[in-house]
Design a protein around this motif. Sequence first.
Motif, PDB file in Angstrom:
ATOM      1  N   LEU A   1       0.832  -1.205   0.000  1.00 16.09           N
ATOM      2  CA  LEU A   1       0.000   0.000   0.000  1.00 16.09           C
ATOM      3  C   LEU A   1       0.867   1.255   0.000  1.00 16.09           C
ATOM      4  CD1 LEU A   1      -3.222   0.784   1.875  1.00 16.09           C
ATOM      5  CD2 LEU A   1      -1.236   2.169   2.438  1.00 16.09           C
ATOM      6  N   ALA A   2       1.903   1.270   0.846  1.00 16.86           N
ATOM      7  CA  ALA A   2       2.758   2.450   0.928  1.00 16.86           C
ATOM      8  C   ALA A   2       3.457   2.725  -0.394  1.00 16.86           C
ATOM      9  CB  ALA A   2       3.793   2.269   2.044  1.00 16.86           C
ATOM     10  N   TYR A   3       3.839   1.663  -1.100  1.00 17.36           N
ATOM     11  CA  TYR A   3       4.545   1.806  -2.371  1.00 17.36           C
ATOM     12  C   TYR A   3       3.609   2.228  -3.495  1.00 17.36           C
ATOM     13  CZ  TYR A   3       7.824   0.451  -6.133  1.00 17.36           C
ATOM     14  OH  TYR A   3       8.655   0.425  -7.222  1.00 17.36           O
ATOM     15  N   THR A   4       2.445   1.591  -3.590  1.00 18.09           N
ATOM     16  CA  THR A   4       1.551   1.859  -4.720  1.00 18.09           C
ATOM     17  C   THR A   4       0.768   3.152  -4.563  1.00 18.09           C
ATOM     18  OG1 THR A   4      -0.146   0.488  -3.668  1.00 18.09           O
ATOM     19  CG2 THR A   4       1.261  -0.579  -5.310  1.00 18.09           C
ATOM     20  N   LEU A   5       0.262   3.419  -3.383  1.00 18.50           N
ATOM     21  CA  LEU A   5      -0.621   4.574  -3.191  1.00 18.50           C
ATOM     22  C   LEU A   5       0.086   5.809  -2.653  1.00 18.50           C
ATOM     23  CD1 LEU A   5      -3.897   2.979  -1.752  1.00 18.50           C
ATOM     24  CD2 LEU A   5      -3.199   3.297  -4.136  1.00 18.50           C
ATOM     25  N   PHE A   6       1.260   5.618  -2.006  1.00 15.59           N
ATOM     26  CA  PHE A   6       1.924   6.750  -1.361  1.00 15.59           C
ATOM     27  C   PHE A   6       3.379   6.927  -1.806  1.00 15.59           C
ATOM     28  CE2 PHE A   6      -1.527   5.421   1.383  1.00 15.59           C
ATOM     29  CZ  PHE A   6      -2.120   6.618   1.754  1.00 15.59           C
ATOM     30  N   SER A   7       3.787   6.183  -2.838  1.00 14.46           N
ATOM     31  CA  SER A   7       5.142   6.310  -3.396  1.00 14.46           C
ATOM     32  C   SER A   7       6.222   6.167  -2.336  1.00 14.46           C
ATOM     33  CB  SER A   7       5.288   7.659  -4.126  1.00 14.46           C
ATOM     34  OG  SER A   7       4.301   7.813  -5.113  1.00 14.46           O
ATOM     35  N   ASP A   8       5.978   5.315  -1.353  1.00 14.49           N
ATOM     36  CA  ASP A   8       6.932   5.070  -0.269  1.00 14.49           C
ATOM     37  C   ASP A   8       7.279   6.328   0.520  1.00 14.49           C
ATOM     38  OD1 ASP A   8       7.252   2.363  -0.172  1.00 14.49           O
ATOM     39  OD2 ASP A   8       8.998   2.305  -1.489  1.00 14.49           O
ATOM     40  N   GLU A   9       6.332   7.240   0.620  1.00 16.71           N
ATOM     41  CA  GLU A   9       6.604   8.496   1.324  1.00 16.71           C
ATOM     42  C   GLU A   9       5.724   8.672   2.555  1.00 16.71           C
ATOM     43  OE1 GLU A   9       6.496  11.706  -1.485  1.00 16.71           O
ATOM     44  OE2 GLU A   9       8.210  10.945  -2.626  1.00 16.71           O
ATOM     45  N   VAL A  10       5.309   7.569   3.160  1.00 16.49           N
ATOM     46  CA  VAL A  10       4.618   7.644   4.446  1.00 16.49           C
ATOM     47  C   VAL A  10       5.669   7.820   5.532  1.00 16.49           C
ATOM     48  CG1 VAL A  10       3.079   6.475   6.065  1.00 16.49           C
ATOM     49  CG2 VAL A  10       2.777   6.149   3.602  1.00 16.49           C
ATOM     50  N   VAL A  11       5.523   8.834   6.352  1.00 15.97           N
ATOM     51  CA  VAL A  11       6.505   9.155   7.395  1.00 15.97           C
ATOM     52  C   VAL A  11       6.187   8.315   8.625  1.00 15.97           C
ATOM     53  CG1 VAL A  11       7.530  10.963   8.804  1.00 15.97           C
ATOM     54  CG2 VAL A  11       6.712  11.486   6.488  1.00 15.97           C
ATOM     55  N   THR A  12       6.900   7.187   8.792  1.00 15.56           N
ATOM     56  CA  THR A  12       6.560   6.238   9.858  1.00 15.56           C
ATOM     57  C   THR A  12       7.671   6.087  10.891  1.00 15.56           C
ATOM     58  OG1 THR A  12       7.340   4.422   8.464  1.00 15.56           O
ATOM     59  CG2 THR A  12       4.978   4.914   8.423  1.00 15.56           C
ATOM     60  N   ALA A  13       8.479   7.084  11.085  1.00 11.89           N
ATOM     61  CA  ALA A  13       9.537   6.993  12.095  1.00 11.89           C
ATOM     62  C   ALA A  13       8.929   6.724  13.469  1.00 11.89           C
ATOM     63  CB  ALA A  13      10.342   8.294  12.126  1.00 11.89           C
ATOM     64  N   GLY A  14       9.454   5.729  14.176  1.00 11.05           N
ATOM     65  CA  GLY A  14       8.985   5.413  15.524  1.00 11.05           C
ATOM     66  C   GLY A  14       7.743   4.553  15.561  1.00 11.05           C
ATOM     67  N   VAL A  15       7.299   4.037  14.406  1.00 14.46           N
ATOM     68  CA  VAL A  15       6.100   3.210  14.357  1.00 14.46           C
ATOM     69  C   VAL A  15       6.489   1.767  14.089  1.00 14.46           C
ATOM     70  CG1 VAL A  15       3.939   2.764  13.136  1.00 14.46           C
ATOM     71  CG2 VAL A  15       4.656   5.125  13.565  1.00 14.46           C
ATOM     72  N   ASP A  16       6.076   0.861  15.000  1.00 20.35           N
ATOM     73  CA  ASP A  16       6.183  -0.579  14.754  1.00 20.35           C
ATOM     74  C   ASP A  16       4.844  -0.982  14.166  1.00 20.35           C
ATOM     75  OD1 ASP A  16       6.310  -3.316  14.778  1.00 20.35           O
ATOM     76  OD2 ASP A  16       7.349  -3.439  16.695  1.00 20.35           O
ATOM     77  N   PHE A  17       4.761  -1.017  12.831  1.00 22.08           N
ATOM     78  CA  PHE A  17       3.472  -0.974  12.164  1.00 22.08           C
ATOM     79  C   PHE A  17       2.548  -2.105  12.566  1.00 22.08           C
ATOM     80  CE2 PHE A  17       0.386  -1.032   8.786  1.00 22.08           C
ATOM     81  CZ  PHE A  17       0.095   0.321   8.692  1.00 22.08           C
ATOM     82  N   ALA A  18       3.003  -3.353  12.461  1.00 24.84           N
ATOM     83  CA  ALA A  18       2.118  -4.487  12.746  1.00 24.84           C
ATOM     84  C   ALA A  18       1.636  -4.461  14.194  1.00 24.84           C
ATOM     85  CB  ALA A  18       2.825  -5.793  12.438  1.00 24.84           C
ATOM     86  N   ASP A  19       2.556  -4.195  15.131  1.00 23.61           N
ATOM     87  CA  ASP A  19       2.180  -4.154  16.546  1.00 23.61           C
ATOM     88  C   ASP A  19       1.218  -3.019  16.834  1.00 23.61           C
ATOM     89  OD1 ASP A  19       3.662  -6.368  17.124  1.00 23.61           O
ATOM     90  OD2 ASP A  19       5.352  -5.291  18.012  1.00 23.61           O
ATOM     91  N   ASP A  20       1.468  -1.862  16.220  1.00 24.55           N
ATOM     92  CA  ASP A  20       0.611  -0.716  16.491  1.00 24.55           C
ATOM     93  C   ASP A  20      -0.786  -0.902  15.909  1.00 24.55           C
ATOM     94  OD1 ASP A  20       2.448   0.644  17.990  1.00 24.55           O
ATOM     95  OD2 ASP A  20       3.234   1.824  16.331  1.00 24.55           O
TER      96      ASP A  20
END
Length: 462
Positions: free
Chosen positions: A158-177
């Motif tokens: 999703l981040a690659y196709t819809l957001f061009s890998d520009e989601v700012v996720t510093a400090g986020v453990d995505f699956a756990d969060d």
Amino acid sequence: MDATPQPFIPPHPVPRTHVPSRLEVVRTVMRNPIELWGEPSYTRTHILARFLNETTLICNHPELIRHVLVDNQKNFRMARVRQLILRPILRDGLLTAEGETWRRSRKAMAPVFTPRHIKGFANMMKSRADDFLDRYRNRNEQVRDVAVDMTELTYEILAYTLFSDEVVTAGVDFADDVDRLLSTMGRVDPLDLLKAPEWLPRLQRVRGRATLAKFRKVVRDTMDARRAKRHESPDAVKNDFLTLLLDAEGPDGLTADEIEDNLITFIGAGHETTARALGWTLYLLANAPHERALVEEEIAQVLADGPPPVEWLEKMPKTRAAFEEAMRLYPPAPSINRMAVEDETITLKDGTRIDIEAGTTVLVMPWVLHRHRLYWDNPNAFMPARFWPENRDRIDRFQYLPFGVGPRICIGATFALQEAVIALALMLNEFRFEPTPGLAPWPVQRLTVQAQNGLPMRITRR
């Protein structure tokens, strides 16, 4: 002698055979709502009853479902309990907005989810899924929680196709969060069932506020970063989903808050349904070697022929069927909740008359509908052949609702199907997924149907 083995019957709640007390209802809905439903829900076309001091209509008849969700959908707005759960997370995102706000958002997003545009994502999906598999390639055998892995995989796509890998996720453990957000804020609270005033704090959701605030910050930072990039280097900005929404901002389009709400919907929850369905598909195939062999053979043949990934969805009907059967048994969205705005009477073609009073809660439950004994043979068994092309005509459009139906059908349904087939093809062509000893995952309803305690599976190179 028939060489086809008996189909695999995965874990599922046994329907209740007694009417639960009020306390049992509250406890069950808090713990796991799909454990609440009894025998009548799986055998009758509809049930009209008093439920927690309000009238509730449970719709199982395809004709009735069509009336509620399509033909007269204007008389059935979002149910209050559903909105009490989702709106604190998504506010005016596409899943929760109504009326003109919903129409503006849907119109703004539609260009990204046209069939032509979605086909353009196929190579990107393949590239990102292939990169993801590097984490499996460094060992001959390993045990991983596939539920977590699929959450990360679908987020990365999703981040690659819809957001061009520009989601700012510093400090986020995505699956756990994501898991923490859905297990706290994505659950029914007793105060919701008791219709307590909205200003009374729901203790379960209080625990999720920090995680929600983290996701909201991710969205705001991503929006700010893209706005800055558009100002500083406009030629370097990709024409992606994020750009489309920002272009829609204005007096005749979306507000800044609505853009934020829709981004949190897609980043925090938009990939979640596909992730859960992929995890369940791998689990089901691991326990059904005969079905897995059919899928593996199909994948090997198609990949040997070398068509581009945009053609895989069409050329891999057995792979798609396994994924669709997983969504039947474990529907990503297990309930669709509405409330009647005005009184009305529905008369079915067989003459059955159903009087619906204004304020009636109307439930269309894919969890129940997909296992209903009137509409499915051996409904609790994993049988992907139901969805093979030659058998699809036997399935009524309104008895299988993995993405909903009508005006509010999931806008990303085709995106999800294409993504799933591409990911499954790459994974199953190279790796074998096997259940770990004692693995019998229990389905639990949060916003999606999750496997309690995850899906730890052994992964080996084929």
